[in-house]
Design a protein around this motif. Structure first.
Motif, PDB file in Angstrom:
ATOM      1  N   CYS A  50       0.835  -1.209   0.000  1.00 22.90           N
ATOM      2  CA  CYS A  50       0.000   0.000   0.000  1.00 22.90           C
ATOM      3  C   CYS A  50       0.872   1.262   0.000  1.00 22.90           C
ATOM      4  O   CYS A  50       1.889   1.321   0.676  1.00 22.90           O
ATOM      5  N   GLU A  51       0.452   2.252  -0.780  1.00 23.47           N
ATOM      6  CA  GLU A  51       1.280   3.454  -0.951  1.00 23.47           C
ATOM      7  C   GLU A  51       0.761   4.651  -0.172  1.00 23.47           C
ATOM      8  O   GLU A  51       1.294   5.751  -0.279  1.00 23.47           O
ATOM      9  N   THR A  52      -0.309   4.453   0.603  1.00 27.34           N
ATOM     10  CA  THR A  52      -0.861   5.573   1.366  1.00 27.34           C
ATOM     11  C   THR A  52      -0.132   5.694   2.708  1.00 27.34           C
ATOM     12  O   THR A  52       0.063   4.694   3.390  1.00 27.34           O
ATOM     13  N   CYS A  60      -4.802   0.713   2.722  1.00 26.15           N
ATOM     14  CA  CYS A  60      -5.902   1.679   2.575  1.00 26.15           C
ATOM     15  C   CYS A  60      -7.021   1.098   1.710  1.00 26.15           C
ATOM     16  O   CYS A  60      -8.181   1.437   1.879  1.00 26.15           O
ATOM     17  N   GLY A  61      -6.663   0.228   0.757  1.00 30.11           N
ATOM     18  CA  GLY A  61      -7.692  -0.388  -0.080  1.00 30.11           C
ATOM     19  C   GLY A  61      -8.098   0.453  -1.280  1.00 30.11           C
ATOM     20  O   GLY A  61      -8.897   0.000  -2.103  1.00 30.11           O
ATOM     21  N   THR A  62      -7.562   1.661  -1.394  1.00 26.64           N
ATOM     22  CA  THR A  62      -8.024   2.533  -2.488  1.00 26.64           C
ATOM     23  C   THR A  62      -6.896   3.077  -3.363  1.00 26.64           C
ATOM     24  O   THR A  62      -7.152   3.566  -4.458  1.00 26.64           O
ATOM     25  N   CYS A  63      -5.654   3.026  -2.906  1.00 24.01           N
ATOM     26  CA  CYS A  63      -4.567   3.609  -3.709  1.00 24.01           C
ATOM     27  C   CYS A  63      -4.310   2.738  -4.953  1.00 24.01           C
ATOM     28  O   CYS A  63      -4.831   1.626  -5.074  1.00 24.01           O
ATOM     29  N   CYS A  66      -3.005  -0.720  -4.070  1.00 20.52           N
ATOM     30  CA  CYS A  66      -4.047  -1.601  -3.517  1.00 20.52           C
ATOM     31  C   CYS A  66      -4.953  -2.118  -4.632  1.00 20.52           C
ATOM     32  O   CYS A  66      -5.362  -3.276  -4.628  1.00 20.52           O
TER      33      CYS A  66
HETATM   34 ZN    ZN Z   1      -3.369   1.392  -0.425  1.00 17.44          ZN
END
Ligand code: ZN
Length: 336
Positions: A50-52, A60-63, A66
């Motif tokens: 994850c990159e957040t 994060c599930g959204t980057c 992810c």
């Molecule tokens: Zn992420």
């Protein structure tokens, strides 16, 4: 994003740093099947990729990273599992006399691992961590294990290794010693039963016992109708007043060899436990029959049979002649 909600896993995660970046470079997740080790490894994999910027291990599930993970296409992840080789061409390896493709599928070949050597040396595609996850690590061919050991001996700075293992004692000690060890223990029966109830499992106590007290194995068992019918056919013969070894062998022949060895060794375990003043641990629904058997079965004959069951367990995956093996095993059962 896959979430990790197994209550018995939370204390295990509590032994790790609170940030993905601070995780050890090599992790060994060990414990019996059905405890969520693979799910935990993938949870950590997502967190590593994850990159957040965030606090905690959860991704994060959204980057962008992810999302690549979610579609199964992250360039900085190598997930190596047994069974994957089935979809490739049957790769006969020089140092592996396997030959038939179905044997290869139980093992992680050295070719699979050789591709890692390049993966760990090239730069990360997305500029973050690179992650290797091997499930289960004991399935590695000895040459594959040696190749992994070589990488772990000179770990590349941006690569993380997550090894999942059901039988860590089968790993090279030199691999084990290079990993931070995360051991998964069986949860207490009470919380496990509560959790199974929340998942809508009826007769949770029996499912849990038959899953070896591992909650996810219990769910698999509970939902497997053929398991219960095959089990009933076989155990009914053992519980019958007039034990008929050939009829029992007929029933056993219909059942997967490994499952036969598990069911019979649990049966022997339960009789021994009752004879020693303990309780039935596995076949809870046969408690009354087991009590009767324990009252009359001679302990020396029982122990001899228990040994034979354990011996069979070692070859249960590939018995040379299953019918003969079943007859010989069940003719030795001291039932009457
Ligand atoms: Zn992420």
């Amino acid at each position: 994003m896959e979430d990790l909600t197994y209550p018995w896993v939370l204390p295990v995660l509590g032994r790790l740093p609170r940030s993905a970046k601070a995780l050890p470079r090599a992790l060994l997740l060990s414990g019996r099947p059905g405890l969520g080790k693979r799910a935990t490894a993938l949870f950590l994999v997502q967190g590593l990729l994850c990159e957040t910027q965030r606090v905690g291990l959860r991704a994060c599930g959204t980057c962008a990273s992810c999302r690549l993970y979610q579609v199964g296409n992250h360039p900085d992840l190598r997930l190596i599992e047994v069974g994957q080789e089935e979809d490739g061409p049957a790769s006969g390896t020089a140092d592996e006399e396997a030959g038939p493709a179905k044997k290869a599928s139980r093992q992680i070949s050295v070719e699979k691992i050789r591709t890692l050597t390049e993966f760990v040396t090239i730069t990360s595609h997305r500029g973050g961590a690179k992650v290797v996850c091997i499930v289960p690590a004991e399935a590695m061919h000895p040459s594959a294990a040696n190749a992994v050991l070589k990488i772990l001996e000179e770990p590349p700075g941006d690569t993380y290794f997550l090894l999942v293992s059901h039988q860590p004692e089968r790993l090279l000690p030199t691999i084990r010693s290079r990993c931070f060890h995360l051991a998964f223990a069986l949860p207490d029966a009470g919380p496990a039963l509560n959790w199974l109830k929340e998942q809508g499992i009826e007769q949770g106590d029996l499912a849990l016992a038959q899953g070896g007290y591992a909650p996810l194995a219990a769910i698999d068992r509970a939902n497997d109708e053929s398991f219960w019918s095959q089990r009933k056919a076989l155990l009914d013969t053992l519980a019958a007043a007039g034990f008929d070894p050939l009829h029992a062998a007929d029933c056993a022949e219909e059942v997967d060899g490994v499952l036969v060895s598990i069911l019979l060794s649990q049966w022997a375990y339960d009789v021994v436990a009752l004879k020693s003043g303990g309780n039935v641990r596995y076949h809870l629904d046969y408690a009354a029959s087991l009590q009767k058997i324990a009252a009359t079965m001679p302990i020396d004959e029982l122990m001899r049979w228990y040994d034979a069951v354990i011996q069979f367990g070692r070859v249960a995956q590939h018995p040379l002649n299953k019918r003969l093996a079943m007859e010989s095993l069940l003719c030795g059962y001291p039932g009457r």
